[in-house]
Design a protein around this motif. Structure first.
Motif, PDB file in Angstrom:
ATOM      1  N   ASP A 102      12.695  -3.460   3.791  1.00  0.00           N
ATOM      2  CA  ASP A 102      13.983  -3.431   3.192  1.00  0.00           C
ATOM      3  C   ASP A 102      14.813  -4.299   4.046  1.00  0.00           C
ATOM      4  OD1 ASP A 102      13.362  -1.558   1.259  1.00  0.00           O
ATOM      5  OD2 ASP A 102      14.005   0.168   2.400  1.00  0.00           O
ATOM      6  N   TYR A 128       5.244   5.322 -10.633  1.00  0.00           N
ATOM      7  CA  TYR A 128       5.859   4.811  -9.514  1.00  0.00           C
ATOM      8  C   TYR A 128       6.702   6.023  -8.867  1.00  0.00           C
ATOM      9  CZ  TYR A 128       5.503   0.000 -10.160  1.00  0.00           C
ATOM     10  OH  TYR A 128       5.150  -1.447 -10.288  1.00  0.00           O
ATOM     11  N   THR A 134       7.395   5.753  -4.703  1.00  0.00           N
ATOM     12  CA  THR A 134       8.065   4.411  -4.408  1.00  0.00           C
ATOM     13  C   THR A 134       9.265   4.179  -4.338  1.00  0.00           C
ATOM     14  OG1 THR A 134       6.033   3.959  -5.309  1.00  0.00           O
ATOM     15  CG2 THR A 134       7.231   2.166  -4.780  1.00  0.00           C
ATOM     16  N   PHE A 135       9.972   5.069  -5.014  1.00  0.00           N
ATOM     17  CA  PHE A 135      11.530   5.025  -5.158  1.00  0.00           C
ATOM     18  C   PHE A 135      12.234   6.374  -5.074  1.00  0.00           C
ATOM     19  CE2 PHE A 135      10.513   5.601  -9.503  1.00  0.00           C
ATOM     20  CZ  PHE A 135      11.392   6.209 -10.204  1.00  0.00           C
ATOM     21  N   ARG A 173       8.090  -3.715  -3.370  1.00  0.00           N
ATOM     22  CA  ARG A 173       7.516  -2.565  -4.011  1.00  0.00           C
ATOM     23  C   ARG A 173       8.625  -1.648  -4.817  1.00  0.00           C
ATOM     24  NH1 ARG A 173       3.693  -2.538   0.115  1.00  0.00           N
ATOM     25  NH2 ARG A 173       1.464  -2.419  -0.317  1.00  0.00           N
ATOM     26  N   ARG A 174       9.655  -1.338  -3.852  1.00  0.00           N
ATOM     27  CA  ARG A 174      10.873  -0.461  -4.301  1.00  0.00           C
ATOM     28  C   ARG A 174      11.455  -0.802  -5.365  1.00  0.00           C
ATOM     29  NH1 ARG A 174      15.463   1.200  -0.187  1.00  0.00           N
ATOM     30  NH2 ARG A 174      16.549   2.854  -1.144  1.00  0.00           N
ATOM     31  N   TYR A 218      16.531  -3.886  -1.304  1.00  0.00           N
ATOM     32  CA  TYR A 218      15.210  -3.131  -1.476  1.00  0.00           C
ATOM     33  C   TYR A 218      13.964  -4.063  -1.084  1.00  0.00           C
ATOM     34  CZ  TYR A 218      17.179   0.809  -4.224  1.00  0.00           C
ATOM     35  OH  TYR A 218      17.854   1.744  -4.491  1.00  0.00           O
TER      36      TYR A 218
END
Length: 259
Positions: free
Chosen positions: A130, A68, A73-74, A176-177, A173
């Motif tokens: 988001d 990730y 992704t984050f 995915r996040r 969020y």
């Protein structure tokens, strides 16, 4: 010769379970539904099974988190306070296992999973975009990081699913996040608990490392699937995991009542 062959079959079996569990866990959590029963089925004592399960789950969670992170992704920055809070919570949970019976929390699990599963199934906030942030990252770290970390060290089932719900509902969020950020905090709590189990000499390394190899591969596969398919894969799988958790807990309780 027969003993050696039986051992090889056992190792092949727990490797396969680790592979599948790592994939599921990287997407929606709940891999422990497969790994702990598989380890217990080999005949090892429950405390060693729990400690060894923590070793292999740490490996799988680490594999997924790296995947990730590489994908972007984050962002790690909002989680900086949550990491030590989760660490402290997890250590406290493991220590409290020596003094408090976890059954009083265990009985509440079906209700918690009904709430979380219903939220993922029905809430419009669960998606690829988001949403509005309800609390600050620091408040999230203290309230959610510490409490879920404690729960993971103390009992554990569904930790990843609860964290995902927190990231989505409180920090806004997208799915995915939230899944990616969950892996980071879950890894932190796993490492803290694993360190205590290692110090106590309760990890069976041969079993743990074989299953960990499957977890590493599975965690990478699951993370890539989640990144590529997003809500269409994660959301129904989370709801399914919650349903399985509910049935598992109530099924065990009914079995004890009938026997």
């Amino acid at each position: 010769m027969e003993i050696v062959l039986t051992e090889q079959i056992t190792f092949l079996g727990i490797f396969a379970v680790g592979l599948v569990a790592g994939s599921v866990d990287a997407i929606a959590g709940g891999g422990g539904l497969l790994t702990l029963p598989a380890l217990l089925a080999t005949g090892i004592p429950p405390i060693n099974a729990i400690a060894t399960a923590k070793l292999q789950s740490t490996a799988g969670t680490c594999s997924a988190a790296i995947c990730y992170f590489r994908n972007g992704t984050f962002d790690l920055k909002p989680l900086l306070l949550a990491l030590p809070c989760t660490l402290i919570g997890s250590i406290s949970g493991v220590i409290c296992l020596n003094y408090i019976n976890p059954q009083f929390i265990h009985g509440l699990l079906p209700l918690l999973f009904i709430v979380v599963g219903g939220y993922f199934l029905l809430s419009p906030q669960v998606g690829d975009l988001d949403r509005r942030q309800r609390i600050t990252p620091n408040m999230f770290a203290v309230l959610i990081g510490t409490s879920i970390g404690f729960y993971d060290g103390f009992l554990g089932p569904g930790t990843g699913t609860f964290l995902m719900a927190g990231f989505i509902s409180l920090l806004g969020y997208n799915l995915r996040r939230a899944t990616a950020a969950t892996k980071v905090l879950n890894l932190t709590s796993n490492v803290a608990a694993l360190a205590l189990f290692i110090c106590a000499g309760q990890v069976l390394w041969s079993y743990g490392l074989v299953m960990a190899a499957g977890q590493i591969i599975g965690g990478n596969i699951g993370a890539r699937l989640a990144i590529g398919r997003g809500t269409g894969l994660i959301r129904p799988l989370v709801v399914s995991i919650c349903l399985v958790m509910i049935l598992k807990v109530w099924g065990v309780e009914m079995f004890h009542l009938l026997t």
